[in-house]
Design a protein around this motif. Structure first.
Motif, PDB file in Angstrom:
ATOM      1  N   LYS A  54       0.919   2.310   1.318  1.00  0.00           N
ATOM      2  CA  LYS A  54       1.883   1.636   2.194  1.00  0.00           C
ATOM      3  C   LYS A  54       1.164   1.186   3.463  1.00  0.00           C
ATOM      4  N   ALA A  55       1.281  -0.105   3.763  1.00  0.00           N
ATOM      5  CA  ALA A  55       0.682  -0.651   4.981  1.00  0.00           C
ATOM      6  C   ALA A  55       1.331   0.007   6.197  1.00  0.00           C
ATOM      7  N   ILE A  64       5.240   0.169   5.863  1.00  0.00           N
ATOM      8  CA  ILE A  64       5.946  -0.964   5.290  1.00  0.00           C
ATOM      9  C   ILE A  64       6.131  -0.677   3.802  1.00  0.00           C
ATOM     10  N   GLU A  65       7.360  -0.748   3.363  1.00  0.00           N
ATOM     11  CA  GLU A  65       7.646  -0.533   1.940  1.00  0.00           C
ATOM     12  C   GLU A  65       7.204  -1.753   1.137  1.00  0.00           C
ATOM     13  N   ALA A  66       6.735  -1.491  -0.077  1.00  0.00           N
ATOM     14  CA  ALA A  66       6.333  -2.577  -0.967  1.00  0.00           C
ATOM     15  C   ALA A  66       7.575  -3.288  -1.497  1.00  0.00           C
ATOM     16  N   PRO A  67       7.507  -4.610  -1.626  1.00  0.00           N
ATOM     17  CA  PRO A  67       8.647  -5.313  -2.226  1.00  0.00           C
ATOM     18  C   PRO A  67       8.806  -4.904  -3.690  1.00  0.00           C
ATOM     19  N   PRO A  68      10.013  -5.014  -4.220  1.00  0.00           N
ATOM     20  CA  PRO A  68      10.266  -4.532  -5.581  1.00  0.00           C
ATOM     21  C   PRO A  68       9.472  -5.263  -6.674  1.00  0.00           C
ATOM     22  N   TRP A  69       9.006  -6.477  -6.417  1.00  0.00           N
ATOM     23  CA  TRP A  69       8.293  -7.227  -7.441  1.00  0.00           C
ATOM     24  C   TRP A  69       6.808  -6.874  -7.524  1.00  0.00           C
TER      25      TRP A  69
END
Length: 133
Positions: free
Chosen positions: A40-41, A84-89
């Motif tokens: 996670k960034a 920062i959470e990763a996007p679902p895609w």
């Protein structure tokens, strides 16, 4: 005498430099982990912290005891590092976007340079006053 020469603004600018160097280290770590699965960034929110450092708050909070809660985003000595959470895609769960991190790194470097130049000017003015030339 120290408070006369090195006022709150000078001390705040020093704290800003510390925060900027911490952000540079975090951003470099983000870039290094671009291909690490589930990484996670991270970043530091500067808005409130910079106000604390430079003293532009209307009603500043004072921590008179180490057990008091810091502000929403930590304090200038120990800022909260947000993830920062990763996007679902994204298949590997990594939230690092190289373009965003490169912009953050460049922006941070420019702001670090600006504060450094400002502190250098302040110190050269003080040197001029002290030397009498």
């Amino acid at each position: 005498m120290r408070d006369l020469l090195f006022d709150r603004l000078h001390q705040g600018l020093g704290q800003v430099l510390d925060l900027r160097s911490q952000q540079a280290a975090i951003t470099s770590s983000n870039i290094a982990n671009t291909d690490t699965p589930h990484y996670k960034a991270k970043f530091i929110r500067f808005d409130e912290l910079l106000q604390q450092a430079v003293g532009n708050e209307e009603m500043p909070l004072h921590r008179t005891n180490s057990r008091h809660v810091a502000g929403l985003f930590g304090d200038t000595n120990n800022p909260d590092v947000e993830e920062i959470e990763a996007p679902p895609w994204v298949m590997d769960g990594n939230s690092v976007q190289l373009e965003r991190e490169m912009v953050r790194l460049k922006s941070n470097a420019l702001q670090f340079g600006g504060v450094t130049k400002g502190m250098s000017k302040r110190l050269s003015i003080m040197k001029y006053v002290v030397s009498g030339r």
